[in-house]
Design a protein around this motif. Structure first.
Motif: not given
Length: 391
Positions: A351-353, A388-391
């Protein structure tokens, strides 16, 4: 000195192999006052007391070479008349029987050792009749042709025991325990001369530090005068800077993971070697190339290495690699992965992240509670992968 040579000296600290001739000590309080000095023939000590000292001496020769035990060489000026090496040689050759030399030594330690509490300086003299070794590497005690004469110093913090209750067997009662001053295991120490190639090396000294981040450079410079190597912590920080400068701002997870795995593979290959694995600029370049770093980024590698570490510097693999942990951190999430299974973590654009994707099996725990990965959807038996999103 390598692991085998250090172990050979450690083996002397037993009643059967003891080569210690004399032991001297100086108890220093928190105001740097000498409260007690002692001088004894080591073999005259009570057996139980001697065993406690053996434990301290073994600890002074323990830890990881290059991290807790540092091989240091004397620069030319330290070996000149009046230099620190000459003073240490006089002290050794006196067999610790010259009171003036002992006082001067204690004064040097007290002036340069940074410690706010009480401590105990222990100095021993020993003479080790080095046994020869045959082609099968077995010791031949009747073939000795050299005596290794050395000093070993240990600086031990002295702390007050904790307050508490104890049982008084004589009065058969529980009462307040008397607090004693306890000599702890050493914080700093050195072995002089070094025992290199199973022989006396007057040009080197082995330095011990309990904490690799606290080398106390002033004491090394003023007491030993030896050239101080880069600490384990500094080596790790230097290595991280080399990676960041080489990869740039677009350094990716897979490349960093590959460098980690390449280093661990090299450590595994050399684990039986007595010498720690040291990597110079050329060998470090190979690590980066084998890990898949782009050719374009490698064009500036030599400059990055020299600016951060020095042209002729070497970094110990054990100091810069993480063999027991592999952590991935964001400001809000920390992922701890088995170093052997770092390949389980993938990076994907969802989703673009940017996301870290972790495949999981049927077993997952949250604060010790067994749970399913996530709710099943559309009556499908397939379990989704946690993201898990990566910052």
């Amino acid at each position: 000195m390598n692991k085998k040579e250090i172990l050979e000296i450690r083996k002397q600290f037993t009643p059967a192999n003891c080569a210690i001739t004399r032991i001297c000590g100086c108890y220093v309080d928190h105001e740097k006052n000498k409260k007690l000095e002692s001088k004894d023939a080591f073999l005259s000590l009570p057996e139980e007391e001697a065993f406690k000292y053996f434990d301290i001496f073994k600890k002074t020769l323990s830890g990881t070479v290059g991290k807790n035990m540092l091989n240091m060489e004397f620069p030319i000026d330290a070996e000149m008349p009046g230099g620190t090496q000459e003073f240490l040689l006089k002290l050794r050759n006196s067999k610790l029987e010259d009171d003036m030399l002992l006082e001067e030594f204690y004064d040097k330690v007290i002036a340069t050792y940074e410690y706010a509490e009480n401590y105990y300086i222990i100095l021993i003299h020993a003479m080790y009749d080095i046994p020869g070794k045959g082609s099968d590497d077995l010791e031949m005690f009747d073939a000795s042709d050299e005596v290794y004469e050395y000093l070993l110093m240990s600086i031990c913090p002295v702390s007050l025991s904790k307050a508490g209750l104890c049982y008084n067997a004589e009065d058969n009662r529980i009462e307040d325990r008397i607090r004693d001053w306890i000599v702890d295991m050493p914080d700093k120490g050195f072995l002089f001369p070094a025992f290199n190639d199973r022989g006396t090396d007057l040009h080197s000294v082995l330095y011990y530090t309990k904490k690799s981040s606290e080398l106390q450079p002033e004491m090394i410079d003023q007491l030993l005068g030896a050239k101080m190597p880069m600490s384990a912590d500094d080596q790790k920080e230097t290595f991280q800077m080399i990676i960041e400068d080489t990869l740039g701002e677009d350094g990716d997870y897979e490349t960093v993971r590959n460098i980690h795995e390449t280093l661990n593979d090299l450590i595994e290959e050399h684990k039986e070697e007595p010498e720690p694995l040291a990597l110079d600029k050329i060998e470090m370049r190979k690590v980066f190339e084998q890990s898949g770093v782009d050719t374009e980024k490698m064009e500036n590698f030599d400059r990055n290495f020299e600016e951060n570490a020095g042209e002729k510097a070497t970094l110990l693999a054990s100091n810069i690699a993480e063999t027991k942990k592999f952590n991935i951190e964001t400001p809000d999430v920390v992922i701890k992965v088995n170093p052997d299974r770092a390949d389980l973590i993938e990076t994907r654009i969802i989703d673009g992240r940017q996301c870290l994707v972790i495949p999981v099996d049927d077993h997952i725990e949250v604060n010790g509670i067994n749970v399913r990965t996530m709710k099943r959807q559309d009556n499908s038996d397939r379990e989704e992968m946690s993201e898990l999103p990566e910052e």
